[in-house]
Design a protein around this motif. Structure first.
Motif, PDB file in Angstrom:
ATOM      1  N   THR A  38     -27.484  13.704 -15.922  1.00 17.78           N
ATOM      2  CA  THR A  38     -27.655  14.616 -14.791  1.00 17.78           C
ATOM      3  C   THR A  38     -27.543  13.877 -13.464  1.00 17.78           C
ATOM      4  N   THR A  39     -28.205  12.714 -13.385  1.00 20.23           N
ATOM      5  CA  THR A  39     -28.185  11.973 -12.123  1.00 20.23           C
ATOM      6  C   THR A  39     -26.765  11.558 -11.767  1.00 20.23           C
ATOM      7  N   VAL A  40     -26.066  10.952 -12.714  1.00 21.56           N
ATOM      8  CA  VAL A  40     -24.714  10.466 -12.431  1.00 21.56           C
ATOM      9  C   VAL A  40     -23.790  11.638 -12.097  1.00 21.56           C
ATOM     10  N   TYR A  41     -23.890  12.686 -12.910  1.00 20.05           N
ATOM     11  CA  TYR A  41     -22.992  13.824 -12.710  1.00 20.05           C
ATOM     12  C   TYR A  41     -23.228  14.480 -11.354  1.00 20.05           C
ATOM     13  N   SER A  42     -24.506  14.769 -11.044  1.00 23.93           N
ATOM     14  CA  SER A  42     -24.748  15.462  -9.773  1.00 23.93           C
ATOM     15  C   SER A  42     -24.456  14.538  -8.601  1.00 23.93           C
ATOM     16  N   GLY A  43     -24.618  13.216  -8.815  1.00 21.43           N
ATOM     17  CA  GLY A  43     -24.274  12.265  -7.760  1.00 21.43           C
ATOM     18  C   GLY A  43     -22.790  12.332  -7.440  1.00 21.43           C
ATOM     19  N   ILE A  44     -21.939  12.345  -8.466  1.00 20.19           N
ATOM     20  CA  ILE A  44     -20.494  12.403  -8.230  1.00 20.19           C
ATOM     21  C   ILE A  44     -20.093  13.790  -7.727  1.00 20.19           C
ATOM     22  N   ALA A  45     -20.722  14.823  -8.320  1.00 18.01           N
ATOM     23  CA  ALA A  45     -20.349  16.189  -7.957  1.00 18.01           C
ATOM     24  C   ALA A  45     -20.683  16.495  -6.500  1.00 18.01           C
ATOM     25  N   ALA A  46     -21.684  15.818  -5.956  1.00 18.00           N
ATOM     26  CA  ALA A  46     -22.043  16.059  -4.560  1.00 18.00           C
ATOM     27  C   ALA A  46     -20.893  15.695  -3.644  1.00 18.00           C
ATOM     28  N   GLY A  47     -20.147  14.633  -4.001  1.00 14.39           N
ATOM     29  CA  GLY A  47     -19.014  14.213  -3.180  1.00 14.39           C
ATOM     30  C   GLY A  47     -17.740  14.959  -3.543  1.00 14.39           C
ATOM     31  N   ASN A  48     -17.499  15.089  -4.844  1.00 13.26           N
ATOM     32  CA  ASN A  48     -16.224  15.641  -5.291  1.00 13.26           C
ATOM     33  C   ASN A  48     -16.400  16.348  -6.638  1.00 13.26           C
ATOM     34  N   PRO A  49     -16.638  17.669  -6.621  1.00 20.21           N
ATOM     35  CA  PRO A  49     -16.905  18.404  -7.861  1.00 20.21           C
ATOM     36  C   PRO A  49     -15.792  18.268  -8.897  1.00 20.21           C
ATOM     37  N   ALA A  50     -14.545  18.264  -8.437  1.00 13.86           N
ATOM     38  CA  ALA A  50     -13.429  18.208  -9.373  1.00 13.86           C
ATOM     39  C   ALA A  50     -13.425  16.882 -10.119  1.00 13.86           C
ATOM     40  N   GLN A  51     -13.722  15.820  -9.371  1.00 16.32           N
ATOM     41  CA  GLN A  51     -13.733  14.494  -9.995  1.00 16.32           C
ATOM     42  C   GLN A  51     -14.858  14.399 -11.025  1.00 16.32           C
ATOM     43  N   ALA A  52     -16.008  14.994 -10.678  1.00 21.56           N
ATOM     44  CA  ALA A  52     -17.136  14.966 -11.605  1.00 21.56           C
ATOM     45  C   ALA A  52     -16.770  15.662 -12.907  1.00 21.56           C
ATOM     46  N   ALA A  53     -16.085  16.817 -12.785  1.00 18.63           N
ATOM     47  CA  ALA A  53     -15.689  17.560 -13.970  1.00 18.63           C
ATOM     48  C   ALA A  53     -14.705  16.738 -14.798  1.00 18.63           C
ATOM     49  N   ALA A  54     -13.817  16.018 -14.093  1.00 14.34           N
ATOM     50  CA  ALA A  54     -12.813  15.223 -14.802  1.00 14.34           C
ATOM     51  C   ALA A  54     -13.462  14.040 -15.514  1.00 14.34           C
ATOM     52  N   MET A  55     -14.536  13.506 -14.899  1.00 14.60           N
ATOM     53  CA  MET A  55     -15.161  12.322 -15.485  1.00 14.60           C
ATOM     54  C   MET A  55     -16.248  12.665 -16.495  1.00 14.60           C
ATOM     55  N   MET A  56     -16.377  13.972 -16.773  1.00 16.28           N
ATOM     56  CA  MET A  56     -17.453  14.418 -17.658  1.00 16.28           C
ATOM     57  C   MET A  56     -17.560  13.617 -18.959  1.00 16.28           C
ATOM     58  N   PRO A  57     -16.440  13.467 -19.709  1.00 10.17           N
ATOM     59  CA  PRO A  57     -16.555  12.738 -20.982  1.00 10.17           C
ATOM     60  C   PRO A  57     -17.109  11.329 -20.783  1.00 10.17           C
ATOM     61  N   LEU A  58     -16.660  10.688 -19.705  1.00  7.77           N
ATOM     62  CA  LEU A  58     -17.103   9.326 -19.419  1.00  7.77           C
ATOM     63  C   LEU A  58     -18.613   9.307 -19.157  1.00  7.77           C
ATOM     64  N   ILE A  59     -19.075  10.329 -18.417  1.00  3.48           N
ATOM     65  CA  ILE A  59     -20.503  10.393 -18.080  1.00  3.48           C
ATOM     66  C   ILE A  59     -21.338  10.625 -19.339  1.00  3.48           C
ATOM     67  N   LEU A  60     -20.821  11.492 -20.212  1.00  2.00           N
ATOM     68  CA  LEU A  60     -21.534  11.734 -21.468  1.00  2.00           C
ATOM     69  C   LEU A  60     -21.611  10.450 -22.287  1.00  2.00           C
ATOM     70  N   VAL A  61     -20.506   9.701 -22.313  1.00  2.00           N
ATOM     71  CA  VAL A  61     -20.499   8.439 -23.049  1.00  2.00           C
ATOM     72  C   VAL A  61     -21.517   7.476 -22.451  1.00  2.00           C
ATOM     73  N   LEU A  62     -21.622   7.489 -21.125  1.00  2.00           N
ATOM     74  CA  LEU A  62     -22.597   6.635 -20.453  1.00  2.00           C
ATOM     75  C   LEU A  62     -24.016   6.995 -20.902  1.00  2.00           C
ATOM     76  N   GLY A  63     -24.290   8.299 -20.947  1.00  2.00           N
ATOM     77  CA  GLY A  63     -25.611   8.748 -21.403  1.00  2.00           C
ATOM     78  C   GLY A  63     -25.879   8.298 -22.825  1.00  2.00           C
ATOM     79  N   LEU A  64     -24.864   8.461 -23.696  1.00  2.00           N
ATOM     80  CA  LEU A  64     -25.028   8.035 -25.087  1.00  2.00           C
ATOM     81  C   LEU A  64     -25.222   6.527 -25.172  1.00  2.00           C
ATOM     82  N   ALA A  65     -24.528   5.800 -24.265  1.00  2.00           N
ATOM     83  CA  ALA A  65     -24.641   4.341 -24.291  1.00  2.00           C
ATOM     84  C   ALA A  65     -26.072   3.905 -23.966  1.00  2.00           C
ATOM     85  N   THR A  66     -26.716   4.573 -22.990  1.00  2.00           N
ATOM     86  CA  THR A  66     -28.108   4.200 -22.693  1.00  2.00           C
ATOM     87  C   THR A  66     -28.992   4.458 -23.913  1.00  2.00           C
ATOM     88  N   ALA A  67     -28.715   5.570 -24.594  1.00  2.31           N
ATOM     89  CA  ALA A  67     -29.515   5.896 -25.783  1.00  2.31           C
ATOM     90  C   ALA A  67     -29.314   4.849 -26.876  1.00  2.31           C
TER      91      ALA A  67
END
Lengths: 361, 347
Positions: free
Chosen positions: A106-135
Motif C-alpha cells: 500500500t505504501t509503495v503503491y500509493s506513493g507512486i500513484a500520488a505522482g503518476n497513477p498510470a505508472q503505479a498501475a503499470a508497476m503493480m506486478p513489481l510492487i506485489l513482488v516487492l511485498g512478497l519479497a518482504t514476506a
C-alpha cells in the motif's frame, strides 16, 4: 470373470478393474487420512444445521458468496500454519507477516500513484513482488532463527511477530492506510462461473502446497522432520535446510494472504486480523494437523477453513455475537484435541503401540 | 530494588553467572542503568526507580504465574483472559450486590474465580495430556468470550470504595520540590508474593515436583510424584496469581474494562524467558524472572527518555527476546557439542 470379459470386450474389463482398484485406493486414502473424513462430516453437518435453522438468511446466494470471499485470507494463513506445524513447530508471526506485506504494498503503491497513477498501475506486478519479497525475507529470518540459531519456534516467531508488528505500528503511526491498488480490489469482485476469483486463488494455492507436501523431496523431508527430528537427522535430512525451506514457504504464504487482505478490504493496518492467530491454529488442528508434527493434509485444512467460516456466518445468521463465536472456536479446538487423544489412546491400547504422542509446550 | 539486586550479583559474577544466567541478566541491567544515567542524567532519580517499580507490579505477578507453568514444561497464554475475567467479575459482583466487600473480599472473589478457571486449564491439560499452548489458546477464547458475551461489556469507572481508596495510596513518599517520588503501596504484596513463590519452588515437595515434571514427566512419575495432581494444582495456582494480578490491574488503572489486557500475554512470556526460564521446562527461578520483568520495564521506560518514540517498544521487546533467547540457544548448542567431543575422545 473370464466369461464376463469375453462378453463385454477386453477394454471394458480393464476399465472395470481399473475403477475397482481406483475406488479401493480412494477408500484406503479416506480411511488413512481420518482428518479428511471427519472434516467432511463436520463441514456437511455445520452447513446442514445452519441451513435448517435459518434457510432464508444462510442459504442466500449473497451469504454463500461472502463465505467464499472471506475464506481465502484465513485459509492461506492456515495452510502456512499447517506447514510450520508439520515440522513440529508453530508460526505465530504469520499474521504480522501478512500485514507487513500489505502495508509495504500500500505504501509503495500509493506513493507512486500520488505522482503518476498510470505508472503505479503499470508497476503493480513489481510492487506485489516487492511485498512478497518482504514476506519471504521475514520467513527466511524465522527459518534462520529456528534452523541455524536453534531457537524454539514458539519463541522465535513470537519475537519476529513483535518486531514486525512494532515496525508496522511505527511505520503507519498506528493508523489505517488507504489506497490499495485498484486492480486488486477489482480482482476481489470478479467471479468465474459464479465462483469468486479469490476463492479459486485460494484453491490454487492449496493445490500447490498439496503438491509440494506430497510430491516433492522437501515435502517428504518436512513430514519426516516433524515425525521424528532425531531419526530425520540420522537419516541425513539436513534439518537446517528443511526448516529454512518450511518457514520460507510459510512466509511466502503470509505475503499472499497480505495481498488477499488488500483485495478484500482495500486498507492495510498493523493490527488487522489480530484474532487470526488463534483462529488459524484452530483451523490447522481441526483440519487434522498433528500439533506435535509429522502429519497433516491440505484438504483437511481447506475443509476446516470452510467449516469455521460456515459456523461464523451461521452464528451471524442466528444472531449470536462474535464473542459467542470465539467461545465456539475454543470449545471446538479443545473438543477435537480431546477426541483425537481418546481415539489415539484406544488405538494404542488395542494395538499396543508405543507412546509416541509427546506432550508439547 | 533493581540496584541492590544488581550490585549483589555483580560481586559474585566473577565466579558465578547464576544457575539460569541471572548474573548475566543483572549485568545487562546494570550496564543499561549506567548507560541511561550517562545519556540522560534526569533518568537517574528515585522517581524513575519508583515509577519503574510501579509499572512492574502487574507484569511481575503475571510473570510468577507464567514462570511456574513454564518450569513445568508448559506455556500459558490464557492468563490475561483469566485476570480480566476475575478482576472485572469481582467488581461487577460488588457493584450488582450494592455492597463493598472490602479489599480482602474483592481479592477473595477474584482469586476464587481464577482458581476455577485455572482448574479448567489444568484438568484438560493433565487429564488428556494435550499441548498446553493449544489448550490455553482455546480457553483464552472461551474465557474472553464468556466474559464479554454473558457477564458484561460495559466499562466500569466507579470502583468499590475500598479499591479506589488504595489506588492512590503510597508506601514511601519523598518530596523534593518538583521531583516528588511515590512508591505505590501495592509493591509490598507483590514482593511478598515473589518471596512466597520462590519459597514454594525451592523448599516444598510441590515446587520440586513442578521442576521434576518440567524435566521429564515420566521420570517424575517414577520418582513418585503425583504428576496429574501437581499439574492440576499448578494451573490452579497460576489461575489464582493471574486473578490477583487482574485485581491489581483494575486498582492501578482505576477502572474495570472487559477489553483490557488483550495482547499483553506475549510480553510477559518474553520477560519470563529472558529471565532464564527454559521453554522446555525444568529450569527457571523467581530471581531471574524479577530481573527479566525489570529489564523489560526499564527498556520501556528508557526508550522514552532517550527520545525514541514509545511506538518502538513492541519491536524493542521483540529484538530483546530474540537476542536473549538466541544467546541461550547458541550456548546450549556449543555445550552439547562439547559433551559430544569429550565423549568421543573418551571412547
Amino acid at each position: 470373470m473370464a466369461l464376463d470379459q469375453k462378453n463385454a470386450g477386453p477394454t471394458l474389463g480393464r476399465l472395470n478393474a481399473q475403477l475397482d482398484q481406483g475406488l479401493g485406493s480412494f477408500l484406503a486414502t479416506i480411511r488413512r487420512e481420518k482428518g479428511i473424513t471427519r472434516m467432511l462430516i463436520l463441514l456437511l453437518l455445520s452447513f446442514a444445521i445452519f441451513a435448517l435453522l435459518k434457510p432464508a438468511i444462510f442459504l442466500n446466494p449473497l451469504n454463500l458468496e461472502n463465505i467464499a470471499i472471506a475464506s481465502p485470507e484465513i485459509g492461506i494463513l492456515a495452510v502456512a500454519m499447517m506447514l510450520a506445524m508439520v515440522t513440529g513447530g508453530i508460526d505465530l508471526s504469520i499474521v504480522a507477516i501478512a500485514n507487513f506485506a500489505a502495508i509495504t504494498i500500500t505504501t509503495v503503491y500509493s506513493g507512486i500513484a500520488a505522482g503518476n497513477p498510470a505508472q503505479a498501475a503499470a508497476m503493480m506486478p513489481l510492487i506485489l513482488v516487492l511485498g512478497l519479497a518482504t514476506a519471504v525475507l521475514a520467513g527466511l529470518f524465522n527459518g534462520f532463527l529456528i534452523g541455524v540459531v536453534g531457537i524454539t519456534p514458539i519463541l522465535a516467531t513470537l519475537g519476529t511477530m513483535q518486531i514486525l508488528n512494532g515496525i508496522a505500528v511505527v511505520w503507519t503511526n498506528g493508523q489505517t492506510l488507504y489506497g490499495a491498488p485498484e486492480a486488486l480490489t477489482s480482482f476481489a469482485t470478479t467471479t468465474v462461473a459464479g465462483i469468486p476469483a479469490l476463492f479459486l486463488f485460494f484453491l490454487l494455492i492449496a493445490a500447490a502446497i498439496a503438491v509440494l507436501m506430497n510430491r516433492t523431496p522437501l515435502g517428504l523431508k518436512l513430514q519426516l522432520q516433524g515425525a521424528n527430528p532425531l531419526a530425520a537427522k540420522y537419516s541425513g535430512i539436513g534439518s537446517r535446510r528443511v526448516l529454512m525451506g518450511t518457514y520460507l514457504v510459510s512466509g511466502l504464504l503470509g505475503g499472499l494472504a497480505g495481498i488477499v487482505f488488500l483485495a478484500r478490504n482495500p486498507t492495510a493496518s498493523a493490527d488487522y486480523g489480530s484474532s487470526y492467530v488463534l483462529l488459524v491454529i484452530v483451523i490447522a488442528v481441526l483440519g487434522g494437523t498433528n500439533p506435535s508434527g509429522g502429519f497433516a493434509t491440505v484438504a483437511g485444512v481447506v475443509m476446516a477453513t470452510l467449516t469455521l467460516q460456515i459456523v461464523s456466518s451461521g452464528f451471524n445468521a442466528i444472531r449470536l455475537s462474535s464473542y459467542e463465536y470465539s467461545i465456539a472456536q475454543g470449545l471446538i479446538l479443545i473438543a477435537v484435541m480431546v477426541f483425537d487423544q481418546i481415539h489415539f489412546r484406544r488405538r494404542k491400547a488395542r494395538k499396543d503401540l508405543p507412546d509416541t504422542n509427546p506432550v508439547l509446550p | 530494588m533493581s540496584d541492590v539486586l544488581a550490585r549483589r550479583k555483580q560481586i559474585r559474577l566473577a565466579d558465578l553467572r547464576g544457575a539460569n544466567n541471572e548474573g548475566v541478566l543483572a549485568l545487562v541491567l546494570l550496564v543499561l542503568v549506567i548507560g541511561m544515567a550517562l545519556i540522560s542524567p534526569s533518568f537517574f532519580t528515585v522517581g524513575t526507580l519508583f515509577s519503574i517499580l510501579r509499572g512492574a507490579i502487574v507484569p511481575m505477578v503475571f510473570a510468577l504465574g507464567v514462570l511456574i507453568v513454564i518450569i513445568s514444561g508448559g506455556i500459558d497464554v490464557s492468563f490475561a483472559a483469566i485476570a480480566i475475567f476475575a478482576g472485572y467479575t469481582a467488581v461487577k459482583v460488588s457493584e450488582a450486590g450494592g455492597f463493598d466487600p472490602g479489599l480482602i473480599g474483592v481479592f477473595a472473589i477474584a482469586c476464587g474465580i481464577g482458581a476455577l478457571l485455572g482448574l479448567v486449564n489444568g484438568a484438560v491439560i493433565a487429564r488428556f495430556r494435550l499441548s498446553t499452548l493449544i489448550v490455553t489458546l482455546g480457553t483464552q477464547g472461551i474465557f474472553r468470550g464468556i466474559l464479554v458475551a454473558y457477564i458484561g461489556s460495559r466499562y466500569i469507572a466507579d470502583l468499590p470504595g475500598s479499591m479506589s481508596a488504595i489506588s492512590t495510596a503510597n508506601v514511601i513518599t519523598i518530596r523534593a520540590g518538583d521531583n516528588d517520588a511515590f512508591l505505590h503501596v501495592l509493591v509490598v504484596p507483590v514482593i511478598a508474593l515473589c518471596v512466597l513463590v520462590a519459597w514454594v519452588l525451592k523448599r516444598t515437595m510441590f515446587g520440586r515436583g513442578i521442576y521434576a515434571i518440567g524435566g521429564d514427566p515420566e521420570a517424575a512419575r517414577r520418582a513418585g510424584f503425583a504428576v496429574t495432581r501437581i499439574q492440576v494444582a499448578l494451573y490452579v495456582l497460576a489461575g489464582v496469581l493471574a486473578a490477583f494480578a487482574g485485581v491489581l490491574h483494575v486498582i492501578l488503572g482505576r477502572n474495570a474494562n472487559p477489553q483490557a489486557l488483550v495482547g499483553t500475554e506475549l510480553d510477559i512470556i518474553a520477560a519470563v524467558v529472558l529471565g532464564g526460564a527454559s521453554i522446555f521446562g525444568g529450569r527457571g527461578s523467581v530471581l531471574g524472572t524479577v530481573l527479566g520483568v525489570l529489564l523489560v520495564q526499564l527498556i520501556n521506560n528508557s526508550l522514552i527518555l532517550v527520545g525514541i518514540p514509545t511506538a518502538w517498544q513492541r519491536a524493542a521487546v521483540g529484538v530483546l527476546l530474540i537476542v536473549g533467547v538466541g544467546i541461550q540457544a547458541l550456548s546450549a548448542k556449543r555445550q552439547s557439542k562439547k559433551v559430544f567431543v569429550t565423549e568421543e575422545t573418551g571412547a
